[in-house]
Design a protein around this motif. Structure first.
Motif, PDB file in Angstrom:
ATOM      1  N   ALA A  77       0.836  -1.207   0.000  1.00 35.68           N
ATOM      2  CA  ALA A  77       0.000   0.000   0.000  1.00 35.68           C
ATOM      3  C   ALA A  77       0.868   1.253   0.000  1.00 35.68           C
ATOM      4  CB  ALA A  77      -0.913  -0.015   1.220  1.00 35.68           C
ATOM      5  N   LEU A  78       1.944   1.231   0.797  1.00 36.86           N
ATOM      6  CA  LEU A  78       2.817   2.406   0.876  1.00 36.86           C
ATOM      7  C   LEU A  78       3.516   2.662  -0.456  1.00 36.86           C
ATOM      8  CD1 LEU A  78       4.010   4.632   2.624  1.00 36.86           C
ATOM      9  CD2 LEU A  78       5.814   3.039   3.318  1.00 36.86           C
ATOM     10  N   VAL A 107      -0.982  -1.441   8.110  1.00 38.93           N
ATOM     11  CA  VAL A 107      -0.795  -2.426   7.038  1.00 38.93           C
ATOM     12  C   VAL A 107      -0.108  -1.790   5.838  1.00 38.93           C
ATOM     13  CG1 VAL A 107      -2.740  -3.851   7.752  1.00 38.93           C
ATOM     14  CG2 VAL A 107      -3.119  -1.980   6.131  1.00 38.93           C
ATOM     15  N   ALA A 108       0.581  -0.675   6.054  1.00 41.85           N
ATOM     16  CA  ALA A 108       1.231   0.035   4.952  1.00 41.85           C
ATOM     17  C   ALA A 108       2.226  -0.843   4.209  1.00 41.85           C
ATOM     18  CB  ALA A 108       1.933   1.283   5.482  1.00 41.85           C
ATOM     19  N   GLY A 109       2.874  -1.770   4.918  1.00 39.13           N
ATOM     20  CA  GLY A 109       3.883  -2.615   4.295  1.00 39.13           C
ATOM     21  C   GLY A 109       3.359  -3.903   3.706  1.00 39.13           C
ATOM     22  N   LYS A 110       2.039  -4.118   3.743  1.00 36.17           N
ATOM     23  CA  LYS A 110       1.468  -5.349   3.199  1.00 36.17           C
ATOM     24  C   LYS A 110       1.120  -5.176   1.727  1.00 36.17           C
ATOM     25  CE  LYS A 110      -0.339  -7.414   7.430  1.00 36.17           C
ATOM     26  NZ  LYS A 110      -1.524  -8.068   8.059  1.00 36.17           N
ATOM     27  N   ARG A 111       1.227  -6.282   0.980  1.00 41.03           N
ATOM     28  CA  ARG A 111       0.922  -6.243  -0.450  1.00 41.03           C
ATOM     29  C   ARG A 111      -0.586  -6.143  -0.666  1.00 41.03           C
ATOM     30  NH1 ARG A 111       5.528  -7.392  -3.245  1.00 41.03           N
ATOM     31  NH2 ARG A 111       7.159  -8.504  -2.076  1.00 41.03           N
ATOM     32  N   VAL A 112      -0.955  -5.419  -1.699  1.00 39.49           N
ATOM     33  CA  VAL A 112      -2.368  -5.167  -1.966  1.00 39.49           C
ATOM     34  C   VAL A 112      -3.117  -6.466  -2.256  1.00 39.49           C
ATOM     35  CG1 VAL A 112      -3.979  -3.962  -3.498  1.00 39.49           C
ATOM     36  CG2 VAL A 112      -1.876  -2.843  -2.795  1.00 39.49           C
ATOM     37  N   THR A 114      -3.213  -9.035  -0.669  1.00 41.24           N
ATOM     38  CA  THR A 114      -3.727  -9.610   0.573  1.00 41.24           C
ATOM     39  C   THR A 114      -4.891  -8.812   1.153  1.00 41.24           C
ATOM     40  OG1 THR A 114      -2.237  -8.353   2.030  1.00 41.24           O
ATOM     41  CG2 THR A 114      -1.406 -10.422   1.091  1.00 41.24           C
ATOM     42  N   PHE A 115      -5.238  -7.685   0.530  1.00 34.28           N
ATOM     43  CA  PHE A 115      -6.259  -6.792   1.074  1.00 34.28           C
ATOM     44  C   PHE A 115      -7.667  -7.302   0.764  1.00 34.28           C
ATOM     45  CE2 PHE A 115      -3.991  -2.411   1.512  1.00 34.28           C
ATOM     46  CZ  PHE A 115      -3.026  -3.010   2.308  1.00 34.28           C
ATOM     47  N   SER A 116      -8.566  -7.099   1.706  1.00 33.59           N
ATOM     48  CA  SER A 116      -9.990  -7.333   1.460  1.00 33.59           C
ATOM     49  C   SER A 116     -10.535  -6.202   0.596  1.00 33.59           C
ATOM     50  CB  SER A 116     -10.748  -7.372   2.783  1.00 33.59           C
ATOM     51  OG  SER A 116     -10.719  -6.096   3.409  1.00 33.59           O
ATOM     52  N   LEU A 117     -11.777  -6.372   0.117  1.00 30.67           N
ATOM     53  CA  LEU A 117     -12.390  -5.322  -0.692  1.00 30.67           C
ATOM     54  C   LEU A 117     -12.509  -4.027   0.094  1.00 30.67           C
ATOM     55  CD1 LEU A 117     -13.788  -4.299  -3.230  1.00 30.67           C
ATOM     56  CD2 LEU A 117     -15.924  -5.326  -2.416  1.00 30.67           C
TER      57      LEU A 117
END
Length: 283
Positions: A77-78, A107-112, A114-117
């Motif tokens: 996300a970042l 969650v800035a360092g997590k890959r998109v 893995t994101f929910s809607l």
């Protein structure tokens, strides 16, 4: 066939305007025209008195959310927002700040991927925020948000408009939610404007209904309709328009029908929408 025909309205600073209409009414086409993604055959769509394509630094003037899927799934996300900042000439620190504003700082360092809607929707809102714009164009911003997220969104949009003075245009199919946050409403159907005005004016001008429960509705309904009323029955409740409560009571007395409830029903946005468009609560 024209997608949008002669629709004209203004979104003022410091207000939230709900843009409503049935499925296929032309809402998304209008927003795409505003953002220069669709070229109209005639007319103009202006942001701060200029076409979007003429804005020298568009992200600092307009924040837009049309869909929450336009992300590289492998980026964090970042990093996604840092790329946006670099392309727009914005300070890189705005990326982290915008993520904090929408509740994604942790969650800035997590890959998109893995994101929910709902998280993707927040990331789309963060993208709209990075340039500190004063105009927001949002298509279904509550899509994918859980109840807590929707409550957060209400406060967030009110803050943008009422405290920061932004002009906020929101297209949504959730009428009950729109009614809680907007100041003004624009309703279109089949590409044409059917009503616009403040929410208070729109609702107060709606056809006020009387809610009635009767011991024998089968006897009462024909008498009410003969008197000029429109009656809609649902789950044992009669929704009567065209007559006031006193007249309904007198008719019931004449017909010897016992009434167990007579109350005025508030003419809410959904009822007004149905009356104007003849459609259900659709997008």
């Amino acid at each position: 066939m024209r997608a949008v025909d002669g629709v004209s309205f203004t979104v003022e600073p410091g207000t939230i305007t709900g843009y409503l209409g049935p499925n296929g009414a032309g809402k998304t086409t209008t927003l795409r025209c505003l953002l220069g993604l669709v070229t109209a055959d005639s007319g103009t769509a202006l942001v701060n008195d200029r076409r979007y394509v003429e804005l020298p630094h568009p992200l600092t003037e307009v924040g837009a959310v049309l869909e929450a899927t336009n992300f590289h799934p492998g980026r964090t996300a970042l990093n996604h927002l840092r790329v946006i900042c670099a392309a727009a000439g914005l300070p890189p620190e705005r990326a982290a700040e915008a993520l904090e504003q929408v509740g994604l700082g942790e969650v800035a360092g997590k890959r998109v991927m893995t994101f929910s809607l709902g998280m993707r929707q927040r990331l789309a809102l963060a993208t709209a925020l990075v340039g500190h714009p004063r105009v927001f164009i949002l298509d279904e911003p509550a899509n994918g948000l859980d109840p807590a997220g929707i409550q957060w969104l209400r406060g967030f949009l009110r803050h943008l408009a009422h405290e920061r003075g932004a002009a906020v245009l929101v297209s949504s199919h959730v009428l009950a939610e729109v009614e809680q946050i907007v100041d003004n409403v624009v309703i279109i159907a089949k590409g044409r404007l059917v009503r616009q005005g403040s929410l208070a004016e729109l609702v107060s001008n709606g056809d006020t209904a009387i809610r009635v429960r009767a011991a024998d509705p089968g006897e009462l309904v024909p008498a009410l309709e003969r008197a000029g009323a429109t009656v809609v029955q649902s789950d044992g409740v009669l929704r009567v328009t065209g007559l006031d409560a006193e007249r309904i009571g007198r008719i019931a007395l004449d017909e010897r029908v016992v009434l167990t409830e007579v109350s005025q029903e508030r003419s809410d946005l959904q009822h007004v929408f149905l009356e104007l468009t003849g459609e259900g609560e659709t997008s």
